[in-house]
Structure formats: structure tokens, C-alpha cells
Design an enzyme around this catalytic site. Structure first.
Site, mmCIF file in Angstrom:
data_model
loop_
_atom_site.group_PDB
_atom_site.id
_atom_site.type_symbol
_atom_site.label_atom_id
_atom_site.label_comp_id
_atom_site.label_asym_id
_atom_site.label_seq_id
_atom_site.Cartn_x
_atom_site.Cartn_y
_atom_site.Cartn_z
ATOM 1 C CG ASP A 155 -0.192 10.241 -26.056
ATOM 2 O OD1 ASP A 155 0.153 11.218 -26.738
ATOM 3 O OD2 ASP A 155 0.355 9.909 -24.996
ATOM 4 C CG ASP A 179 -2.930 12.047 -23.343
ATOM 5 O OD1 ASP A 179 -2.857 12.816 -24.306
ATOM 6 O OD2 ASP A 179 -2.019 11.270 -23.009
ATOM 7 C CG ASP A 200 1.021 8.186 -21.549
ATOM 8 O OD1 ASP A 200 0.650 9.208 -22.130
ATOM 9 O OD2 ASP A 200 2.171 7.727 -21.640
#
Lengths: 1034, 228
Positions: free
Chosen positions: A382, A731, A727
């Protein structure tokens, strides 16, 4: 009304084309399989309420935007839809989970063995033979081993599967709702669809809400979409995708400022976040590679054990043993062949590494994940908060027709730019004054970048920038008190304020006020008539406009958010001190200003990330960026951290360079590729896999949680072991689906942490590299450990084979075998986990999960048929020596078994004519067990020394560098001594105090093992790639 | 291993760790050490007689006189090597006639007064009794059964095992070694009852109370005489 249709979870709306035209909706029955349900969830969100007008909504939900629902209907709907809560998924019952732990491959074998023991014991009992409770002991020991390892496994699993717990905490306590035209507070779980709710700054959004009216409402969607900046919410539908449109506020997101009213369109599990939650919990945890390896290994072992057992069962029956005896043989072979201590060894090795990682700020939740990281070949990372600091920072400035670079490092250790220009002084003044953000009080001791600021992300960035470059902004603002202000709004896209000047500082003569303005660059430029260059006001002609546009495009191309700044010194005669400025209807000029410069901001990458990405590359790991953010920003950060390496071009870059249409560019020439969510939605599964194959450097932007999941799956289809870092709540499905999910400890949401297998406490991407290194090391060391553990199976098995075929008195008992497996040999095999790497493991490619197995053929063959055989010889040498020296010569031993084991024969003659009672013979047999035990132990000491290395000579690796191993050997010897010489052992565990000479017999064999392996390693080193290397390097 | 086996002495075991207490056994011997027969039915005791005949074959006086020497009773018959290693050793005579009524014919089985022979396991270089008399003692296992068991007669007298039969030098050098035996004759057994008898060696250096080995220094057996 069609309530049922609209709120059927299994409904899928097929979309036709990219224009978002709604197609036929396909209904799946309630009975649809879970898998189908999951597949449908992976598709895009099927909400369309944002496209409807308020009137249509009122009809659809039979509500009113003024009065809300009627109380009666609300109660009815509550009964129909259930409370507005996330339901924890129905998991497997605990006892089933526990039972599963007890029913693995090895465990089943051991159960069978234990059952046979018990049956044998039962039959012996019923025959009135109470002399030997050995079988009972053995059964108990076996059951204990299974249960203890089972409990351990269950505990591990228990710890890592409480995913839904954190979603529960997201439910807000209270909501303001309007029903029957009356406003009141209600528990948020009582909300139903159609309810009219009010949201204000500081609230959590109580459900998915279609906004019907809003005043300056901003929400923080970062946990859902990964965008770090607050999003404006307003009644207009701005995008066909429900995730991007402005008129839907999502359940559990935070309302930062402003107020809004809206109609609830989804509650509970049907909200977007609820679906992500059920998506995350619906995603099966992938089996970790090490689990697959161990399963593969257990299959082989179990197969061989049953094969050997069955063969000898048949042989025993043919030779004419009674059925019960043959069954006991079968059981003994299973016990001898199954490496009972292996699971414990693996678990302990992994926990040791996990501990080591924890010291480096990686907390491992799922033990097996330690190794997974080592075999990782793709990391899907990410962007926000993982690769970047999740903090807007001023990156570039444009003034005096030059782009200056600001310092974006976290600790302000970078280079600063030239601050001597007059223009800079003017620009910095605008930056400081035209800013509503404030530092929270009492933070003087805190370094500027870490201080908490009240204000939005851009203003915060500018405030911190000013504080760092100019100095105390607070003082500065006090010297120029604000007399009037027009705050930023989305229609005029600028912010303006007027400040009084102190007389002596008045730069423009005869000026008492200065007007400062910032906003979208093009809007600012429209209002300017001049431009400030090196302190001189020059007319803003076409040439300067061109320069401005070049700079603007350039900064925008870096993925940065650009703001323009301008000012105007107001004429003192027209605006004397004390002039009443009117913000509502400006009574002062807002055009013809003087342009000062551009400032661009970005969420900069963390300092350690580029280095870590480079290390991943050398380690053969591909880093893919998957983000919810804009493609341009994503690409800029990807370039910044090296995910797109220098010199790599995307198809678009090539097209721009060669000035040709994109579809004529050879896609294969582009190493890099940026795919955004829209493109991804139109891609078939195969196409995505193709794209992943074609471009080594990939960036996915604007992706939804479902798409993240699909990306991970596609990578896995390519055979990659995928690590996902992230985070946000968005996700979490991907984290769960990944072979290893890595969550951020500080920035990470609870949902992400729960779905992850590993948590980086310091949010430092670089810690992953440490993890990879440790994971690879543990794989190598486990290999050594298993090779060590396997070796002794042959000397444990051989006594039985000889016992059955040659009918010698039994050389090694089952209980003794269990002692070797579970007691003495555990410590050395665990100590191999502390072994240092033989070579630079971070320069090797990740292992191929299909080819580089944990237990391969050379390993098994070498351990079993070479070292294992030498050990067996050592054991038999010691056995025959002990027998011969006590009066039973080897030739007499052959075929002696029926007499030897005859309970009624109390005067059996040995080779010297002496007569032995059964009891005396039994103790002699225990002496043999002990001798064989000691032989295996002595050889295993040599074995653990040779297993220190697979390729290097032990002399190169150093004998004593692994202190734990030395201690383990010493401990093993002490334990052996204890078992031999502790009083009472003969009758409890069948260990006899043996003569010292019999310790010496196996030592030459130990030496032989050592020399033999050194020769093997020499050959492997000298002739890489040769037959020798292929067959003998494991 | 071959090297190690070269170190094994063919005449003398290197260690005798397990043989501190010699085992004791009876003849006739059946699996369960159970002597049961019917006096009037010859077939029920015929096989015991055969067993004893066979066992006592080498004890015939003629055989003993031909192969073995008459030794001085009451002391160990030590025969040192005198510089010649493993010099063959002479064995002492144990004449069958010493067993009195238990020496032959039906060994008392025919008239309901059966004989049981008690023998001690051979152990090389073992000196039982520490120069004091060694004897066999038999009794009912439980004290309350003593009366039912009736009188016992022991041959040779007092159940003595003479010291002259020790030590044993191993089958290679002590070729015709004749193991001493003690015959126990049950004179008036109560008929149709199981009798549990235990015999043990009474000697200074032989323990007969090993919990784990029921045959070390002692032997227990069952005897039953059926009469119609």
C-alpha cells in the site's frame, strides 16, 4: 418498492461498458454456495443510490427528507433487516478446530499406534500376563505427544483468528435521527434504511448515508480508500462509483468538520465496510508455504511408515508370528519411523525467529508466517502510510521562474534551498498569513514535523513548512493581525485574508493593509496582473504565463498538489487603518493582484523505503504498489522510492517521448506500468495475469478493496508467494488473502492488524527486509534441522527390521525411541535454528515453492541411506559388543528371539554355558537398548556438527560460533548420562547403567560421519553443477 | 565390530553384570511350572518320569565314574590355570544314587509321593555360600498351607549342595561339568488340592527376595496329586 431485491446481499449488477449504464441484475438464490457469494462480493459495490435524485430516494425508502421515517415503519424495518451492527461470522466451533489439530497426518498414525498398544496391552491383561506394562506406557506416551502438540497448534490458531472483534468497536454509540419530524438521539444500532440522520464534525458516520444537504462537511475516508486527505461531502453525485462520489458518507468513517443530513441507505453487514469485513472473513487464510512443505513432508513420512509397517506386518504373518505380535511390530515400526519431535522442533525454531523479529519491531502473529516472508517473491505494498509518511509536506516551490526543492525528510536532515530572494520573503509571508491552521498548545518541546496541528492537511503542511523555514509563525501572525478573511470553498477555490501592517514594516509606501491569497493556481493566475521576480513587480505577460504553465504542469506531473500564492498591498488612502472590510460582499479588490509563486505538496516517501526497495530487488523480490490514491501521485511516489526504477518507462511515457498514439507503442518495451482501478475493472482475470507478466514494475492506483484482492490472487496464480503490506480497513481482505499480510503498527487500523500475519511496530517498510532475511535463514536452518531429525529414523527403524528378520533379541525399545525423539535430540535440532547463514542469502532469488522443497530427495536419501546407515552400524556394533561381552555371541543371537523372550524359560544357556533367567535376560535387553541409545546419541553429535553447514566446511563456519549448539550438545550428553545412571531408571524407562567402554564403541563411527560429510561438502564445493552436487547437495 | 569381537574371550565372559544371583529351576518342567497328575492313571505322570529319566541320564553312576573325578566334599574345587591359559578342568562326580528314592523308577509318581528336582543355574566363577554350606529349602508358599503340604524329604540329606561343585569354568574348559541337584520328595500330600511350593537357595551370598525376578535364587511351582 422492491425492498427484498434492493437489499439482497447476493445481488450482482452486471455493468455494461465503461459508461456505467446499468444492465440486467442477476439474482442468486439464498442457497447459492459460499464461494459464489464470495465471488460476487469481489465484484464492485452495487450501490446506485447516489445516482438517484432526492425525490426518487424518498420514494424508494418511503421516507421524507424533512420528517424522516415514520416510527412504525422504522420498527418494521428493524425487524426485517436486523440491528445496524456488524455480525461476527459464524466460525467453526472451537472443539472442531481442536479436533482438527489432533487429526493431522502424523497424529493419525500415532493414534493408530497408540490404539494398537492399548489393544496389545488389553489382550496381554486378559491373558493374565501382568508382567509388562510397556505397551500401556507407550500408548500413554504417544497420546500425550499428540495431545500436547495438538494443544500447541490450537493455541497458535486461536491467537490468530479473532478478526471480527475489531469491527465491533467501530460501531458508533449514538446517532442523531429524525423520525416523524422529531429529532432525537438513538443508539446507532437501532438505525434502519430510510432513516434521516444528522452528522456533525467529530461524529463517526453511523451507517452508509446518502447526503441530502451539507455545510462544509468533510470526512476522513483514509481507512476505507487509502486517501490521506479529507474528502468533501455534498449532495451532488460527482462520480458513478459509489466509493468516489461525494454524496455518500460511509459507515464508520470519521466526520472531521461541518454538518450534513442524509438518508441511511445501508445498515449493518450491508454497508460497504460491512462487506469488506465479511469479505475479509470470507477469504480463506491461504496455507503458508511452510505448512505446505511440512504437509508434503508428513505425507511422505506417513506413506513410508505405513508402507514399511504393512510390509513387515505381512512378513511377520508369513514367517508365522501370531497376529497380535505382528500388530505390535507394525506399531513399533510406525513409532520408529515417525519423527515425533519434528513438529515441536519446527514450532520452536519458528518461535525463536519470531522472537528475534520482535526485537526488530516485527511482531509475528502467525508463527508459520516467519518463513513465508523468506519465500516471498512479490510484495504488494500500500502507498499511504507504508511507503509514505502519511503527512502532506511541502516538496517544491516555484518562484523567480525557478523550481526550488524543499526538504521533505522526516528529520529535516535534507538540503534546503536558497532563501535570499526578495520574492521568497513575500511568498513566505503569504504562506504564513494566509493560513488558518494552528499548532495545538504546549508542544514547544516537540520537533516541528511531529507537532499536532488543527487544520486540514495542506494548511498543516504549509504551517509546518513556514515554522521550519521562517520561524515562529504565531509571533509573525500577531504582528500582522487579520482584519478580514474569506475561507476556502469549492466554488471560488481560493482563500483570502487581509492583514494590518505595522507602520515601520510597510513595504509598499503608503500602505496599511496587505491582502494575501492562495488557491488553485489557475484561479489565482486569473486574478493577477503582475508577477514578482527577484523582488520586482513585472507585468504578467504571455511569456510569464507560459513559464507559469510549464512549472505548473511539471509540478503536477510529480503527483504533487499545487497551490498558487499572490498578494496585494492596499492603498492607505482608500483603505485607512480601521477600514471595515466586508467578507460577504468584498469591498476591496480581489483581482489585479501580484503573483508570488507556486508551492507544491506531497505525502513524501519515508526515508528508509528506497533503500529497502532496492534491497528487495537484489533479493529477487518484486515490489508492486497497490494504492487507492491517484495514478499520478502513485507513479511519482513509485519513482521516488524505486518501485519504478530510473530509466523505466510506462507505455504512456514512451508514447509521449516518441510522440505517437498509445495504441501503437509496443507494450513489451515498457518495463513499468500504471494501472488504475477503472482499467482494472474492465480487465479479465487472464488479462491482468498477462499484464503482471509483461511489466516487471507495476503500480495499481485507484483500486478498491476487491481489486486489491484480485491483484493478490493474480500474483498467486503466477506462482508467486505474495506479501501484502497495508494499514487501512480497505487493505484487510488483501492482507488476509496474501500468503503473508503485513500491517502497520502505528498507522494501521485494528481491522488490518487483525487480518495480518505480521505487524510492523515502527511502520517501517525496511523491517520487511529484515523479515525476509530471517525468513530465508530459518528455511535453510529448518532444512538442516529436519535433516538432523530424519537421520536417526534409520537407526531407530533398523533394530526392528533386524529383530523381525533375524530374530535377534530386540536392540532398541519403543520407549527409548521416544526418549531420543522427544528428549535428547530436541535441543540440538532446535539449536540449529541459531546457525548463521552460510552465504549472503539476500543476494539469492526467492526459492521456487514448487522446486525448492524443504525436504527434497537428496536430503532424504543422504540422511537415510548414508548417514543413517552409518549410525545403524554404530548402534549394532555397540549392541553386539554389549551382548558378546556379557556372554551372548552374535551368531548365537541370530534366531535366539523365541527362546530369549520366553517367559517360562528360566535357564537359557549363553555362549559360555551359563544359564540365565528371564529377568536377567530382560535387563540385558535394557542394556542393549541403552547401548543403542548411546550410540545414536554419539552419532547424532557428529550429525549435528555436520548439519551446521550444507556446503561450507565446518571449519569455515567455525565450531564454536553457534554457542547454543555447543550448549545443546553438552546438555544432550548430560541428559544421556542422567538417563543411564539415575537410580530407578531401569524399571521405569528401561535405561540401564552401562559400562563406560560402550560409550566408546560408537565414537569411531561418529568420526567417520564427520569425515564422510566433509568429503561430500568438498566435492560439492569443488564441482558445482556436477552429478555429485546434484545428488548430494540438499 | 570385527575388531571388537576379537576382544571377546572364548572361555570367559568379559562381564557378568546380570548374573549376580543365579536362577533356580525345577525338573520336571512344564510351561507354567505345574506338576499335576492322577496316581492311578499312568498316562498322567508318564511324561514327568520320562523327563526326569532324560535329565538324570548323565548322572548315572557309571557315566560319572568314567568321566568325572571324586572330589573332596565341603570345599570349593578350585583349579587354577598355573600358567597354561584355559587348561581343561576336571568336573566332580554327582551320582544319581545320591538322590535316594528319587533316583529312578517312577520317582515316587507311581505311589503318590512325587519327587521334584531343584537345580541352580550355572554361572562361571561363582562361589556360592562364602565357604559355608549351601542348601535348598522348600516350603508351602503360604504358612497356613504347611499342614496340608505334609512332610518333605530332601536328597542329598538336608538339601545340601556341596561346595565341591563350584566354581564352574565354562562349557569349553569344564566339559563334563555335572550340575548339582537337590531332590524334594513330597511324602504325604493332601490329595486333590493345589499346593503352591517355593524352594529357595539358602546361602550367604545369594539373595532370594528379588521383587522383579521371581526366579533369582528361588523357584515357585504348583503341585497337585489327584486320587480317585
Amino acid at each position: 418498492m422492491g425492498k427484498a431485491e434492493t437489499y439482497d446481499m447476493f445481488e450482482v449488477e452486471a455493468r455494461r461498458g465503461a459508461d456505467g449504464e446499468l444492465g440486467v441484475s442477476v439474482k442468486k438464490g439464498r442457497g447459492a454456495k459460499k464461494k459464489e457469494k464470495l465471488e460476487s462480493m469481489k465484484k464492485e459495490m452495487d450501490v446506485d443510490d447516489h445516482t438517484l435524485s432526492v425525490e426518487d430516494l424518498e420514494i424508494k425508502y418511503s421516507t421524507s427528507v424533512r420528517k424522516g421515517l415514520s416510527g412504525g415503519l422504522a420498527a418494521e424495518l428493524l425487524v426485517r433487516d436486523g440491528p445496524n451492527e456488524l455480525k461476527p461470522p459464524r466460525g467453526t466451533p472451537e472443539y472442531v478446530k481442536f479436533a482438527r489439530q489432533l487429526a493431522g497426518g502424523l497424529q493419525c498414525l500415532m493414534w493408530v499406534a497408540a490404539a494398537i498398544c492399548l489393544i496389545a496391552f488389553g489382550i496381554q491383561c486378559s491373558q493374565g500376563d501382568l508382567t509388562s506394562a510397556d505397551n500401556l506406557y507407550l500408548a500413554i506416551a504417544l497420546i500425550a505427544v499428540v495431545v500436547v502438540t495438538g494443544c500447541f497448534g490450537y493455541y497458535q490458531e486461536f491467537k490468530s483468528t479473532n478478526i471480527i472483534a475489531s469491527f465491533k468497536n467501530l460501531v458508533p454509540q449514538q446517532a442523531t435521527v429524525i423520525r416523524d419530524g422529531e429529532k432525537f438521539q438513538l443508539n446507532a444500532n437501532q438505525l434502519v434504511v430510510g432513516d434521516l440522520v444528522e452528522i456533525k464534525g467529530g461524529d463517526r458516520v453511523p451507517a452508509d448515508v446518502r447526503i441530502t444537504s451539507a455545510q462544509g462537511c468533510k470526512v476522513d475516508n483514509s481507512s476505507l480508500t487509502g486517501e490521506s486527505e479529507p474528502q468533501t461531502r455534498s449532495p451532488e453525485c460527482t462520480h458513478e462509483s459509489p466509493l468516489e462520489t461525494r454524496n455518500i458518507a460511509f459507515f464508520s468513517t470519521m466526520c472531521l468538520e461541518g454538518t450534513a443530513t442524509g438518508i441511511v441507505i445501508n445498515t449493518g453487514d450491508r454497508t460497504i465496510i460491512g462487506r469488506i469485513a465479511s469479505l475479509a472473513s470470507g477469504v480463506e487464510n491461504e496455507k503458508t508455504p511452510i505448512a505446505i512443505e511440512i504437509e508434503h513432508f508428513v505425507d511422505i513420512i506417513a506413506g513410508l511408515a505405513i508402507f514399511f509397517g504393512a510390509t513387515f506386518f505381512v512378513v511377520a504373518m508369513v514367517i508365522g508370528y501370531p497376529f497380535l505380535r505382528a500388530m505390535v511390530f507394525f506399531m513399533a515400526i510406525v513409532v520408529a519411523y515417525v519423527p515425533e519431535g519434528l513438529l515441536a522442533t519446527v514450532t520452536v525454531c519458528l518461535s525463536l525467529t519470531a522472537k528475534r523479529l520482535a526485537r526488530k519491531n516485527c511482531v509475528v502473529k502467525n508463527l508459520e508466517a516467519v518463513e513465508t516472508l523468506g519465500s516471498t517473491s512479490v510484495i504488494c505494498s500500500d502507498k499511504t502510510g507504508t511507503l509514505t509518511q502519511n503527512r502532506m509536506t511541502v516538496a517544491h516551490l516555484w518562484f523567480d521562474n525557478q523550481i526550488h526543492t524543499a526538504d521533505t525528510t522526516e528529520d529535516q536532515s535534507g538540503q534546503s534551498f536558497d532563501q535570499s530572494s526578495e520574492t521568497w520573503r513575500a511568498l513566505s509571508k503569504i504562506i504564513s498569513l494566509c493560513n488558518r491552521a494552528l499548532f495545538k498548545g504546549g508542544q514547544d518541546a516537540v520537533p516541528v514535523p511531529k507537532r499536532i496541528v488543527i487544520g486540514d492537511a495542506s494548511e498543516t503542511a504549509l504551517l509546518k513548512f513556514a515554522e521550519l523555514t521562517v520561524g515562529n509563525v504565531q509571533d509573525y501572525r500577531e504582528r500582522f493581525p487579520k482584519t478580514c478573511e474569506i475561507p476556502f470553498n469549492s466554488t471560488n477555490k481560493f482563500q483570502l485574508s487581509v492583514h494590518a501592517l505595522e507602520a515601520e514594516l510597510g513595504a509598499g509606501a503608503g500602505s496599511r493593509h496587505v491582502l494575501v491569497m492562495k488557491g488553485a493556481p489557475e484561479r489565482i493566475l486569473e486574478r493577477c496582473a503582475s508577477i514578482l521576480i527577484k523582488g520586482q513587480e513585472l507585468p504578467l505577460d504571455a511569456q510569464w504565463q507560459e513559464a507559469f504553465h510549464t512549472a505548473y504542469v511539471q509540478l503536477g506531473g510529480l503527483g504533487e498538489r499545487v497551490l498558487g500564492f499572490c498578494h496585494l498591498y492596499l492603498d492607505e488612502r482608500q483603505f485607512p487603518p480601521g477600514f471595515a472590510f466586508d467578507a460577504e460582499e468584498p469591498n476591496f479588490p480581489t483581482s489585479g493582484l501580484c503573483f508570488a509563486g507556486l508551492v507544491s505538496m506531497i505525502d513524501p516517501p519515508r526515508a528508509t523505503v528506497p533503500d529497502a526497495v532496492a534491497k528487495c530487488r537484489t533479493a529477487g523480490i518484486r515490489v508492486i504498489m497497490v494504492t487507492g490514491d491517484h495514478p499520478i501521485t502513485a507513479k511519482a511516489i513509485a519513482r521516488g522510492v524505486g518501485i519504478i526504477s530510473e530509466g523505466s518507462e510506462t507505455v504512456e511515457d514512451i508514447a509521449a517521448r516518441l510522440r505517437m498514439p498509445i495504441d501503437q507503442v509496443d507494450k513489451r518495451a515498457a518495463r513499468a506500468c500504471v494501472v488504475n482501478g477503472g482499467q482494472l475493472k474492465d480487465m479479465e482475470g487472464e488479462e491482468l495475469v498477462e499484464t503482471l507478466k509483461m511489466h516487471p514494475e507495476m503500480v495499481f492506483a485507484r483500486t478498491s478493496p476487491q481489486q486489491k484482492l484480485i491483484i493478490v490472487e493474480s500474483c498467486q496464480k503466477l506462482g508467486a508467494i505474495v506479501a501484502v503490506t497495508g494499514d487501512g480497513v480497505n487493505d484487510s481482505p488483501a492482507l488476509k488473502k496474501a500468503d503473508i499480510g503485513v500491517a502497520m503498527g502505528i498507522a494501521g487500523s485494528d481491522a488490518a492488524k487483525n487480518a495480518a500475519d505480521m505487524i510492523l511496530l515502527d511502520d517501517n517498510f525496511a523491517s520487511i527486509v529484515t523479515g525476509v532475511e530471517q525468513g530465508r535463514l530459518i528455511f535453510d536452518n529448518l532444512k538442516k534441522s529436519i535433516a538432523y531429525t530424519l537421520t536417526k529414523n534409520i537407526p531407530e527403524l533398523a533394530p526392528y527390521l533386524i529383530y523381525i528378520t533375524a530374530s535377534v533379541p530386540l536392540p532398541l525399545g519403543c520407549i527409548t525411541i521416544l526418549f531420543i525423539e522427544l528428549c535428547t535430540d530436541i535441543f540440538p535440532s532446535v539449536s540449529l535454528a541459531y546457525e548463521a547463514a552460510e552465504s549472503d542469502i539476500m543476494h539469492l532469488k526467492p526459492r521456487n515453492p514448487r522446486r525448492d522443497r524443504l525436504v527434497n530427495e537428496p536430503l532424504a536419501a543422504y540422511s537415510y541411506f548414508q548417514i543413517g546407515v552409518i549410525q545403524s552400524f554404530a548402534g549394532f556394533a555397540d549392541y553386539f559388543t554389549a551382548m558378546a561381552q556379557e556372554g551372548w555371541w552374535p551368531l548365537l543371537c541370530l534366531g535366539l528371539r523365541p527362546h530369549w523372550e520366553n517367559h517360562h524359560l528360566q535357564d537359557l544357556q549363553d555362549s559360555y554355558g551359563q544359564e540365565w533367567t528371564f529377568g536377567q535376560r530382560l535387563y540385558q535387553q535394557y542394556v542393549c537398548y541403552t547401548c543403542f541409545f548411546i550410540s545414536i546419541e554419539m552419532c547424532q553429535i557428529a550429525d549435528v556438527l555436520i548439519r551446521k553447514t550444507r556446503r561450507l566446511s565446518v571449519f569455515q563456519q567455525g565450531f564454536f560460533r553457534n554457542r547454543v549448539l555447543v550448549i545443546a550438545i553438552v546438555f544432550q550428553v548430560c541428559l544421556g548420562n542422567f538417563l543411564c545412571y539415575c537410580p530407578g531408571m531401569p524399571n521405569i524407562f528401561n535405561f540401564m547403567p552401562i559400562r563406560f567402554q560402550w560409550w566408546l564403541v560408537p565414537m569411531p563411527y561418529g568420526l567417520l560421519i564427520f569425515v564422510y560429510d566433509e568429503i561430500r561438502k568438498l566435492g560439492v564445493r569443488r564441482h558445482p553443477g556436477s552429478w555429485w552436487d546434484k545428488e548430494l547437495y540438499y | 565390530m570385527w575388531v571388537l569381537l576379537q576382544t571377546v574371550d572364548p572361555h570367559m565372559p568379559k562381564y557378568q553384570d546380570r548374573l549376580a544371583t543365579p536362577g533356580v529351576m525345577i525338573r520336571p518342567k512344564t510351561e507354567a511350572l505345574d506338576v499335576t497328575f492322577n496316581v492311578s492313571n499312568t498316562e498322567t505322570w508318564d511324561h514327568y518320569v520320562k523327563m526326569l529319566d532324560e535329565f538324570l541320564e548323565p548322572y548315572n553312576d557309571s557315566v560319572q565314574a568314567a568321566t568325572n573325578a571324586a572330589c573332596r566334599p565341603g570345599r570349593y574345587n578350585e583349579q587354577p590355570d598355573d600358567g597354561v591359559p584355559n587348561y581343561p578342568k576336571r568336573a566332580c562326580q554327582f551320582n544319581r544314587t545320591q538322590l535316594g528314592p528319587c533316583a529312578g523308577r517312577t520317582y515316587g509318581y507311581g505311589d503318590g509321593r512325587p519327587c521334584v528336582l531343584v537345580k541352580m543355574n550355572r554361572v562361571i566363577n561363582f562361589f556360592p555360600g562364602d565357604n559355608k554350606t549351601v542348601s535348598v529349602v522348600c516350603a508351602a508358599k503360604k504358612e497356613e498351607d504347611v499342614a496340608q503340604l505334609g512332610d518333605l524329604a530332601l536328597y542329598p540329606a538336608n538339601g545340601t549342595i556341596d561346595l565341591m561343585y563350584f566354581p564352574y569354568y565354562g562349557k569349553k574348559v569344564h566339559v563334563n561339568y555335572t550340575q548339582p541337584v537337590v531332590a524334594v520328595q513330597f511324602l504325604n500330600l493332601t490329595a486333590n488340592v493345589d499346593h503352591n511350593v517355593e524352594c529357595h537357595i539358602r546361602a550367604a551370598n545369594i539373595r532370594a527376595d528379588d521383587e522383579r525376578d521371581k526366579f533369582a535364587g528361588r523357584v515357585a511351582f504348583k503341585i497337585r496329586v489327584n486320587r480317585n
